[in-house]
Design a protein around this motif. Structure first.
Motif, PDB file in Angstrom:
ATOM      1  N   ALA A   1       0.849  -1.191   0.000  1.00  0.00           N
ATOM      2  CA  ALA A   1       0.000   0.000   0.000  1.00  0.00           C
ATOM      3  C   ALA A   1       0.885   1.241   0.000  1.00  0.00           C
ATOM      4  O   ALA A   1       1.772   1.370   0.834  1.00  0.00           O
ATOM      5  N   VAL A   2       0.649   2.129  -0.971  1.00  0.00           N
ATOM      6  CA  VAL A   2       1.383   3.402  -1.010  1.00  0.00           C
ATOM      7  C   VAL A   2       0.516   4.435  -0.299  1.00  0.00           C
ATOM      8  O   VAL A   2      -0.568   4.766  -0.777  1.00  0.00           O
ATOM      9  N   VAL A   3       0.971   4.908   0.844  1.00  0.00           N
ATOM     10  CA  VAL A   3       0.101   5.714   1.705  1.00  0.00           C
ATOM     11  C   VAL A   3       0.602   7.146   1.835  1.00  0.00           C
ATOM     12  O   VAL A   3       1.781   7.442   1.638  1.00  0.00           O
ATOM     13  N   GLU A   4      -0.337   8.037   2.185  1.00  0.00           N
ATOM     14  CA  GLU A   4      -0.030   9.434   2.512  1.00  0.00           C
ATOM     15  C   GLU A   4      -0.275   9.538   4.017  1.00  0.00           C
ATOM     16  O   GLU A   4      -1.397   9.355   4.477  1.00  0.00           O
ATOM     17  N   PRO A   5       0.769   9.792   4.823  1.00  0.00           N
ATOM     18  CA  PRO A   5       0.649   9.573   6.260  1.00  0.00           C
ATOM     19  C   PRO A   5      -0.366  10.463   6.983  1.00  0.00           C
ATOM     20  O   PRO A   5      -0.986  10.006   7.942  1.00  0.00           O
ATOM     21  N   VAL A   6      -0.556  11.712   6.530  1.00  0.00           N
ATOM     22  CA  VAL A   6      -1.535  12.559   7.229  1.00  0.00           C
ATOM     23  C   VAL A   6      -2.943  11.974   7.069  1.00  0.00           C
ATOM     24  O   VAL A   6      -3.754  12.020   7.995  1.00  0.00           O
ATOM     25  N   SER A   7      -3.206  11.380   5.902  1.00  0.00           N
ATOM     26  CA  SER A   7      -4.531  10.792   5.682  1.00  0.00           C
ATOM     27  C   SER A   7      -4.809   9.670   6.665  1.00  0.00           C
ATOM     28  O   SER A   7      -5.964   9.350   6.966  1.00  0.00           O
TER      29      SER A   7
ATOM     30  N   ALA B   1      12.092  15.226  12.307  1.00  0.00           N
ATOM     31  CA  ALA B   1      11.167  16.335  12.039  1.00  0.00           C
ATOM     32  C   ALA B   1       9.724  15.836  12.051  1.00  0.00           C
ATOM     33  O   ALA B   1       8.840  16.466  12.652  1.00  0.00           O
ATOM     34  N   ALA B   2       9.489  14.706  11.407  1.00  0.00           N
ATOM     35  CA  ALA B   2       8.131  14.153  11.355  1.00  0.00           C
ATOM     36  C   ALA B   2       7.653  13.763  12.751  1.00  0.00           C
ATOM     37  O   ALA B   2       6.490  13.989  13.110  1.00  0.00           O
ATOM     38  N   SER B   3       8.555  13.197  13.549  1.00  0.00           N
ATOM     39  CA  SER B   3       8.174  12.780  14.907  1.00  0.00           C
ATOM     40  C   SER B   3       7.788  13.986  15.748  1.00  0.00           C
ATOM     41  O   SER B   3       6.776  13.975  16.462  1.00  0.00           O
ATOM     42  N   ILE B   4       8.611  15.038  15.711  1.00  0.00           N
ATOM     43  CA  ILE B   4       8.317  16.228  16.522  1.00  0.00           C
ATOM     44  C   ILE B   4       6.996  16.843  16.061  1.00  0.00           C
ATOM     45  O   ILE B   4       6.159  17.242  16.875  1.00  0.00           O
ATOM     46  N   TRP B   5       6.799  16.869  14.755  1.00  0.00           N
ATOM     47  CA  TRP B   5       5.558  17.452  14.213  1.00  0.00           C
ATOM     48  C   TRP B   5       4.341  16.660  14.685  1.00  0.00           C
ATOM     49  O   TRP B   5       3.351  17.229  15.134  1.00  0.00           O
ATOM     50  N   LEU B   6       4.440  15.340  14.621  1.00  0.00           N
ATOM     51  CA  LEU B   6       3.320  14.492  15.061  1.00  0.00           C
ATOM     52  C   LEU B   6       3.066  14.664  16.553  1.00  0.00           C
ATOM     53  O   LEU B   6       1.910  14.752  16.999  1.00  0.00           O
ATOM     54  N   ALA B   7       4.156  14.734  17.330  1.00  0.00           N
ATOM     55  CA  ALA B   7       3.980  14.877  18.776  1.00  0.00           C
ATOM     56  C   ALA B   7       3.424  16.248  19.128  1.00  0.00           C
ATOM     57  O   ALA B   7       2.674  16.397  20.098  1.00  0.00           O
ATOM     58  N   ALA B   8       3.798  17.264  18.340  1.00  0.00           N
ATOM     59  CA  ALA B   8       3.282  18.608  18.604  1.00  0.00           C
ATOM     60  C   ALA B   8       1.787  18.687  18.302  1.00  0.00           C
ATOM     61  O   ALA B   8       1.056  19.440  18.948  1.00  0.00           O
ATOM     62  N   LEU B   9       1.319  17.933  17.328  1.00  0.00           N
ATOM     63  CA  LEU B   9      -0.105  17.959  16.987  1.00  0.00           C
ATOM     64  C   LEU B   9      -0.908  17.017  17.874  1.00  0.00           C
ATOM     65  O   LEU B   9      -2.034  17.323  18.256  1.00  0.00           O
ATOM     66  N   GLY B  10      -0.339  15.857  18.163  1.00  0.00           N
ATOM     67  CA  GLY B  10      -1.083  14.875  18.944  1.00  0.00           C
ATOM     68  C   GLY B  10      -2.178  14.232  18.115  1.00  0.00           C
ATOM     69  O   GLY B  10      -2.418  14.624  16.969  1.00  0.00           O
ATOM     70  N   PRO B  11      -2.848  13.232  18.673  1.00  0.00           N
ATOM     71  CA  PRO B  11      -3.837  12.480  17.887  1.00  0.00           C
ATOM     72  C   PRO B  11      -5.010  13.352  17.428  1.00  0.00           C
ATOM     73  O   PRO B  11      -5.489  13.209  16.303  1.00  0.00           O
ATOM     74  N   HIS B  12      -5.444  14.265  18.280  1.00  0.00           N
ATOM     75  CA  HIS B  12      -6.605  15.092  17.906  1.00  0.00           C
ATOM     76  C   HIS B  12      -6.201  16.171  16.919  1.00  0.00           C
ATOM     77  O   HIS B  12      -6.933  16.470  15.974  1.00  0.00           O
ATOM     78  N   GLY B  13      -5.022  16.755  17.136  1.00  0.00           N
ATOM     79  CA  GLY B  13      -4.534  17.775  16.211  1.00  0.00           C
ATOM     80  C   GLY B  13      -4.340  17.206  14.818  1.00  0.00           C
ATOM     81  O   GLY B  13      -4.652  17.842  13.810  1.00  0.00           O
ATOM     82  N   LEU B  14      -3.818  15.981  14.742  1.00  0.00           N
ATOM     83  CA  LEU B  14      -3.595  15.365  13.432  1.00  0.00           C
ATOM     84  C   LEU B  14      -4.926  15.099  12.733  1.00  0.00           C
ATOM     85  O   LEU B  14      -5.078  15.340  11.531  1.00  0.00           O
ATOM     86  N   ARG B  15      -5.900  14.647  13.533  1.00  0.00           N
ATOM     87  CA  ARG B  15      -7.220  14.428  12.945  1.00  0.00           C
ATOM     88  C   ARG B  15      -7.805  15.756  12.454  1.00  0.00           C
ATOM     89  O   ARG B  15      -8.393  15.829  11.378  1.00  0.00           O
TER      90      ARG B  15
END
Lengths: 501, 454
Positions: B240-246, B339-353
């Motif tokens: 599966a070729v995925v887009e991670p934000v999705s 960079a991706a890890s810090i960005w994900l942690a800064a947004l958190g699960p709800h922020g990413l959604r």
């Protein structure tokens, strides 16, 4: 290191508490996803951590302080060229016009970057003596793959399909044989001479109608320039094969030796070694590849082209059917290439020649200090290039202390270790590369530390064999890590569902 | 200018210690006949003039446009803390963690990255990073060949055209066939499962892997679970070729039976930078752990029993296995994984959604606004935040809008010259950075450029 001592960190998952965190983006309408079929949606949110901003920043600041880095001290890792990473390069890559540009933006909206890339290609072609350069490969090994695929395309285009072998010295970087295999070739390993040096005669003897290419690092992975390289290249060409140069050691020869002029057909350049782009904890790099006339038609696509009116554009898909195609998406790791361009411009022709002169001078000085001390074996007495081999073979026989122990003890003394046990052809080898950006005081301090460690090996061997003592952690159970791989943390707290808005 | 520290006196001291009169003697091994011609390059440029010139060059790029261009590279908001942390020299001026005792920062950050990606993908094994989405997809396809001991891979024509080009380059000596798309009806633009089944059933041509993108190049959602069942029934793996934000909102690859996920990590807060450096993602099931290429970091203990992290399972890698390695990859994209890890942690699960769902909401608005000026969607199927619209003379219209400050996505005729049915289409996307004002402007300018109703 932190003023209150290094602190190991709980994982970011262990620090997560449901409900913490900062709203960075406004909540969308509740029905935002209503038009998407339920069976395409996620049933539970991903278990990402939830941290306050202070906790999050402290986590990454404290983690960073567990790292050794060029910004903190001397990093003499042989074959890696850990030179100073100039700060203007970071500033330049972050300019909004460079950083914010989409890679599929129309050419007329990308003229600044396209010009920079085109000029960088000219700089690298001049430095390498090559006819043309592609900036596409993302790293040295990626550049090797580009190069060997071009070699393959060249032979096939001539109807020469019987060439199935690539010759590689056993002292080569592991990427060389792995690349040849990835491109569909059989690797023929050429044993080194008893002293560990590349055996030019064995290479010549192995050449034949099945040889597609040789891959050779020059200066070699022992830090020695191959004086007979010209004869070898001649023999390679006489056999109908091509000569690939691994450019990992380009930092020794800027302005002194242009591989293209010497007859090499293709080489890669590691911008993260020679041209100061930072190594980033393992990457990113960039691996531009220069080629001689014969391989120009096969360069990866897209190339950066200059039109007669002075504007720039990217080659279009299918415009050059002889190309080996793409090795990755888009034109290349442009953000890395901006840094390399800034580095080249800040040095100019004379500055680049001085880089190699000073790198070679520093390596020879350090080698002299160690040779004079008698603390270690120096297997090759002749002048080295930008790096040299020392060995703890005699020390080990006398004290039981191995090169690995010496490397770990260096960490206690505030230095990063050299590359150890590479190349594989030298017993208890250390490959030491000081680079041109370290002062004589630093070089002396490092030599003194190594000499002191040899003394410790005689007087208090356990001090060395149990090192490091002052690092954030002691030696690790690597076998245990491989036996029962634990490659991920699991979230410790459940995620609130749904979003608390 | 030079960044070196040596004074003339320092150089003199070193030369005399070595016992040579000049540095030229140190280069005596280069035979006279092979010495370089003069470096024909400009003179050194002082920092101020270089900075001024670089600023002017950057200023010649047009990054002020109202942009609806995605096509595999997506702009997202990056909280201020992310880049400030990335500028710490302890991160970006370190090298590969060869000495783990003084590299625990990098090692733990990679372990955490692997964990974050495992959460997003629903797959337990994640490589420490690859060059980009295209190279990661090619490596994933090669991995399927090793795992199944077969040499043929099928790739959907709805996979990004540049990824397919990279696959062709990497598969020079292997077999690569394309799966056609459904031409009409509600599933138009997605992978044709009937054709897939036929390709999988070809006699004496066993398939190692089936490569399908979710969302696909046209932004459409693919029937991944069904594709996976067909692949597995034929003994092939699903890549599966995925887009991670999705993946904040879409079903993860692990949930629909993918064996390997590959993709581009750039959307995780990494700037577009005209092509990189980016972040190639590869994740797989535990069953495939010995076949995954690239570095892996694992948890272990030190001699005192403290928890620590280390590169592991290195017997797959080139520096140990040489020509028998899983791949030639050495340098990776560790700083981008950080960079991706810090960005994900800064947004958190709800922020990413919120980021993913806001993009979908803006895309709905964009669809309505464009349809109202005579640019309806090309396909009927469900999409997340990117879709194709029908615009007569799409290329010329795209060009005209550029002059009016709107980057109207991608003219598909340029990206897919071999798809005549899409020659009058634009591929457009929205993210949380797309504003209602920009959408109105796009629609207004499009109406005036095409004579459509405003």
């Amino acid at each position: 290191m932190s003023v209150v001592g290094p602190r190991l960190q709980p994982t970011i998952f262990e620090q997560s508490r449901p409900g913490r965190g900062v709203a960075r983006v406004a909540h969308p309408p509740k029905d935002a996803l209503a038009r998407i079929p339920a069976d395409q949606l996620r049933s539970a949110p991903p278990g990402l951590p939830e941290l306050s901003e202070p906790d999050l920043v402290r986590h990454y600041v404290n983690l960073s302080q567990l790292n050794y880095a060029v910004d903190a001290g001397f990093y003499p890792l042989g074959s890696c060229t850990m030179k100073w990473n100039p700060k203007i390069n970071e500033w330049a890559a972050r300019l909004p016009g460079f950083a914010g540009l989409h890679p599929m933006a129309p050419d007329e909206t990308a003229q600044g970057t396209l010009q920079l890339l085109w000029e960088l290609e000219q700089w690298l072609a001049e430095i390498s003596g090559m006819r043309a350069v592609t900036l596409q490969p993302a790293a040295g090994a990626h550049g090797e793959l580009a190069g060997i695929l071009m070699v393959r395309a060249y032979h096939l285009a001539r109807g020469d399909a019987d060439r199935t072998e690539v010759l590689v010295p056993d002292s080569a970087h592991g990427t060389n044989p792995a690349t040849a295999a990835m491109a569909g070739y059989t690797t023929v390993n050429i044993p080194s001479r008893p002293d560990g040096a590349v055996d030019i005669d064995a290479f010549r003897a192995a050449l034949g109608p099945r040889t597609a290419a040789i891959m050779i690092t020059n200066p070699s992975t022992l830090g020695l320039f191959e004086s007979r390289i010209g004869d070898l290249i001649e023999a390679v060409h006489a056999a109908g094969a091509l000569a690939y140069m691994d450019g990992a050691n380009l930092n020794a020869i800027l302005g002194r030796f242009k591989p293209g002029e010497a007859g090499f057909d293709v080489m890669h350049i590691n911008t993260h070694k020679t041209f100061s782009t930072p190594h980033g904890g393992g990457g990113p790099g960039a691996g531009p590849v220069g080629v001689g006339e014969r391989l120009v038609p096969f360069l990866p696509s897209p190339r950066v082209l200059r039109e007669p009116d002075g504007t720039f554009r990217l080659e279009r898909t299918g415009e050059r059917p002889t190309s080996i195609g793409r090795l990755r998406t888009f034109v290349g790791s442009t953000g890395v290439l901006v840094r390399a361009y800034a580095y080249l411009c800040s040095h100019g022709a004379a500055g680049l020649a001085e880089v190699s002169d000073d790198a070679v001078l520093a390596a020879n000085y350090l080698k002299h200090r160690l040779a004079e001390s008698g603390a270690y074996d120096i297997p090759f007495a002749r002048h080295c290039m930008h790096e040299f081999i020392a060995s703890a073979a005699t020390l080990r026989r006398a004290t039981g202390v191995r090169t690995l122990d010496v490397a770990k003890r260096l960490l206690d003394k505030g230095f990063h270790a050299p590359t150890v046990y590479f190349p594989l052809t030298v017993e208890e080898g250390m490959l030491i590369e000081p680079t041109e950006t370290e002062s004589i005081e630093t070089l002396d301090a490092f030599a003194d530390a190594l000499i002191e460690i040899a003394r410790e090996a005689h007087d208090h061997p356990e001090l060395v064999t149990e090192a490091p003592h002052g690092a954030p952690v002691r030696r690790l159970d690597e076998a245990g890590a491989a036996r029962q791989p634990d490659l991920r943390a699991r979230p410790t707290a459940p995620i609130d569902t749904p979003c608390p808005d | 200018m030079s960044y070196g520290p040596h004074t003339p006196a320092d150089r003199e001291r070193m030369l005399s210690a070595i016992g040579v009169a000049s540095v030229d003697e140190l280069f005596a091994d280069i035979p006279a006949g092979l010495r370089a011609s003069r470096l024909n390059l400009p003179d050194a440029e002082p920092e101020l003039s270089l900075a001024t010139r670089l600023e002017a060059m950057a200023g010649r790029n047009r990054t002020d446009l109202a942009s609806f261009l995605g096509a595999g590279v997506y702009r997202h908001y990056s909280p201020a803390l992310v880049d400030q942390l990335l500028l710490r020299g302890e991160w970006y001026t370190a090298y590969t963690p060869y000495q783990p005792e003084v590299s625990q920062g990098t090692l733990q950050s990679i372990y955490e990255y692997q964990s974050l990606m495992a959460e997003l993908t629903g797959l337990d094994v994640v490589s420490a990073s690859h060059y980009d989405g295209g190279a990661a997809t090619a490596e994933a396809a090669l991995m399927a060949c090793r795992a199944t001991r077969r040499e043929r891979v099928l790739v959907s024509r709805a996979v990004h055209p540049q990824y397919r080009e990279v696959l062709r380059t990497y598969f020079a000596g292997l077999q690569l066939d394309e799966i056609p798309l459904v031409a009409q009806g509600p599933a138009a633009g997605t992978t044709d499962l009937v054709a897939l089944e036929r390709l999988l059933a070809e006699a004496d041509r066993p398939v190692a892997g089936v490569v399908i993108a979710q969302p696909d190049f046209f932004g459409l959602l693919e029937p991944m679970a069904e594709a996976g069942r067909l692949a597995h029934a034929a003994g092939a793996l699903l890549v599966a070729v995925v887009e991670p934000v999705s993946l904040a909102v879409l079903a993860p690859p692990g949930a629909y039976g993918a064996d390997i996920a590959a993709g581009e990590g750039q959307p995780l807060g990494i700037p577009p930078q005209y092509g990189g450096p980016y972040l190639g993602l590869i994740a797989c099931t535990t069953a495939l752990i010995r076949q995954i290429p690239g570095r892996l970091v694992g948890q272990t203990r030190d001699l005192d029993g403290q928890r620590a992290f280390v590169m592991t399972l290195q017997a797959r890698e080139q520096h140990i296995r040489r020509e028998k390695a899983a791949s030639n990859i050495c340098t990776n994209q560790a700083l981008l994984a950080l960079a991706a890890s810090i960005w994900l942690a800064a947004l958190g699960p709800h922020g990413l959604r919120d980021v993913a769902a806001t993009g979908a909401a803006r895309a709905t608005e964009l669809e309505g606004a464009l349809a109202a000026v005579g640019a309806p969607r090309v396909h009927a199927g469900a999409y997340l935040n990117e879709f194709a619209v029908r615009v007569p003379n799409a290329r010329a219209v795209h060009r005209r809008l550029l002059d009016r400050g709107v980057l109207a996505g991608l003219a598909l005729a340029d990206a897919l010259p071999d798809e005549p049915a899409l020659s009058d289409a634009l591929l457009v996307c929205a993210t949380e950075l797309t504003t209602p004002e920009q959408i109105t402007r796009f629609a207004t300018e499009l109406a005036s450029a095409t004579g459509g109703a405003a």
